[in-house]
Design an enzyme around this catalytic site. Structure first.
Site, PDB file in Angstrom:
ATOM      1  CG  ASP A   1      -3.232   1.941   8.639  1.00  0.00           C
ATOM      2  OD1 ASP A   1      -2.890   2.865   9.410  1.00  0.00           O
ATOM      3  OD2 ASP A   1      -3.426   2.114   7.418  1.00  0.00           O
TER       4      ASP A   1
ATOM      5  CG  HIS B   1      -5.478  -1.747   3.582  1.00  0.00           C
ATOM      6  ND1 HIS B   1      -6.599  -1.753   4.376  1.00  0.00           N
ATOM      7  CD2 HIS B   1      -4.971  -0.479   3.633  1.00  0.00           C
ATOM      8  CE1 HIS B   1      -6.762  -0.541   4.904  1.00  0.00           C
ATOM      9  NE2 HIS B   1      -5.799   0.241   4.466  1.00  0.00           N
TER      10      HIS B   1
ATOM     11  CB  ALA C   1      -9.296   6.871   5.401  1.00  0.00           C
ATOM     12  N   GLY C   2      -7.029   4.108   6.413  1.00  0.00           N
ATOM     13  CA  GLY C   2      -6.818   3.198   7.523  1.00  0.00           C
ATOM     14  C   GLY C   2      -7.814   2.060   7.479  1.00  0.00           C
TER      15      GLY C   2
ATOM     16  CG  ASN D   1      -1.947  -1.101   1.157  1.00  0.00           C
ATOM     17  OD1 ASN D   1      -1.876  -2.064   1.904  1.00  0.00           O
ATOM     18  ND2 ASN D   1      -2.892  -0.995   0.239  1.00  0.00           N
TER      19      ASN D   1
END
Length: 376
Positions: A268, A245, A302-303, A213
């Site tokens: 994350d 991800h 976003a995470g 990523n």
């Protein structure tokens, strides 16, 4: 001195699965393991495994570390993740103003001095990143390293420091300076070519942040950051096994390519972990939660809403990794990465180690979490 005799009907010490093991715990550490089931203080029926260690935690319990870098926020985040087996973490500050970095360092120092359970140090993910591979990080705060950042990175009262940097924005000399300060340098949010990445590794960078990523991909004529990550056997990689991800096939490929022990699980994680939140604010945007996937109004991931218990489940069930190895990827391997060449007090349940334990039921969900011999 406080002593406790803890009976585990089923037990994984980090290497082998055993039955009817009794741990003697003195002042939070394991001093002996035997099968004498007399004078037991606590007995559990689930599978007892080493506590999970998460080296990339942005938030949880509705709290984002960046929003309020305080001891109270750290406690909220740690409590949320402890429900899912995390017994130690690196609270992670994503790219932000220098004042927020300074506040975060102050909060970590205070938490450590107060003995807040599970806080190992701090992970600065940015601000020295690539604009091209910034992901959901705010471009306005991405900047070259300055004396202000060096003052934060030079602190000796904030536990272990971990940084994520892009090697095209931080020189090899700066990487070496960080390593000499005892910092664990990871490469991420980078569009660097293979040569530049290799120079950073040669200078002392030892890890890669959320492999695949926000990094230049492996291609036939340009191996990129991913190629360098997979080729260098002595480096370690964090991997987000949430199905969003990274494709599960790519996860399996990475695990096959790297030596055993060089892939560790990370979440994350963002504020929704441990809550029923469906959205939250990040910088000047909104992040929406859709069946576990977090997407910003600007379109990027976003995470995550992943927790370590689910990361272990996914690694075992979706990737087909043997259960003991999946647990090591969440416990022993991150501990070994963070404390390489030092005494590693976590990650295994053997005499001399801290009694950080998780009790799992048959579907690998968390029944109980213990930090330093105390149930949380």
């Amino acid at each position: 001195m406080t002593q406790k005799r803890f009976h585990a009907q089923r037990f994984f010490d980090g290497q082998a699965f055993l039955d009817d093991q009794v741990l003697t715990i003195v002042d939070g550490k394991i001093t002996a393991i035997d099968q004498d089931i007399t004078n037991i203080d606590v007995s559990v029926t689930g599978l007892v495994v080493p506590g999970y260690i998460d080296l990339q935690v942005n938030g949880g319990g509705g709290a984002l570390f960046n929003d309020s870098p305080s001891v109270d926020n750290l406690k909220t985040i740690m409590t949320a993740h402890a429900r899912f087996g995390t017994t130690a973490m690196m609270p992670t500050l994503i790219t932000d103003k220098i004042e927020v970095m300074q506040q975060a360092a102050k909060a970590i120092a205070q938490a450590i001095s107060e003995g807040v359970p599970g806080i190992l140090g701090i992970h600065f993910e940015g601000p020295h990143l690539s604009i091209e591979k910034k992901g959901t990080h705010c471009a306005d705060y991405i900047r070259p390293i300055s004396d202000d950042e060096w003052q934060v990175l030079s602190r000796q009262d904030i536990g272990q420091i971990m940084v994520t940097v892009a090697p095209e924005t931080v020189s090899a000399e700066d990487v070496t300076r960080m390593v000499e300060l005892g910092i664990k340098v990871c490469l991420g949010h980078t569009n660097a070519d293979f040569k530049t990445t290799q120079q950073a590794i040669d200078a002392g960078a030892s890890g890669f942040t959320h492999l695949f990523n926000a990094m230049s991909p492996l291609q036939g004529r340009e191996p990129g950051v991913v190629g360098a990550a997979l080729l260098n056997n002595h480096t370690s990689c964090g991997l987000i096994v949430d199905g969003f991800h990274v494709d599960y096939a790519s996860c399996r490929l990475a695990i096959q390519a790297k030596p055993q022990g060089k892939i560790f699980l990370v979440t994350d994680a963002m504020p929704p972990v441990g809550t029923d939140q469906t959205q939250f604010a990040l910088y000047d945007r909104t992040v929406y939660v859709d069946n576990g996937k977090l997407t910003s109004t600007t379109g990027e991931l976003a995470g995550s809403s992943l927790d370590m218990a689910r990361a272990v489940k996914n690694t075992h069930h979706k990737l087909g990794i043997e259960l003991g190895e999946a647990i090591r990827m969440a416990s022993l391997y991150p501990a070994q990465y963070l404390y390489q060449n030092q005494t590693v007090m976590r990650g295994e349940l053997i005499p001399g180690k801290q009694a950080d334990m998780v009790v799992l039921n048959d579907d690998l969900s968390v029944q109980e979490t213990w930090i330093a011999g105390a149930k949380v």
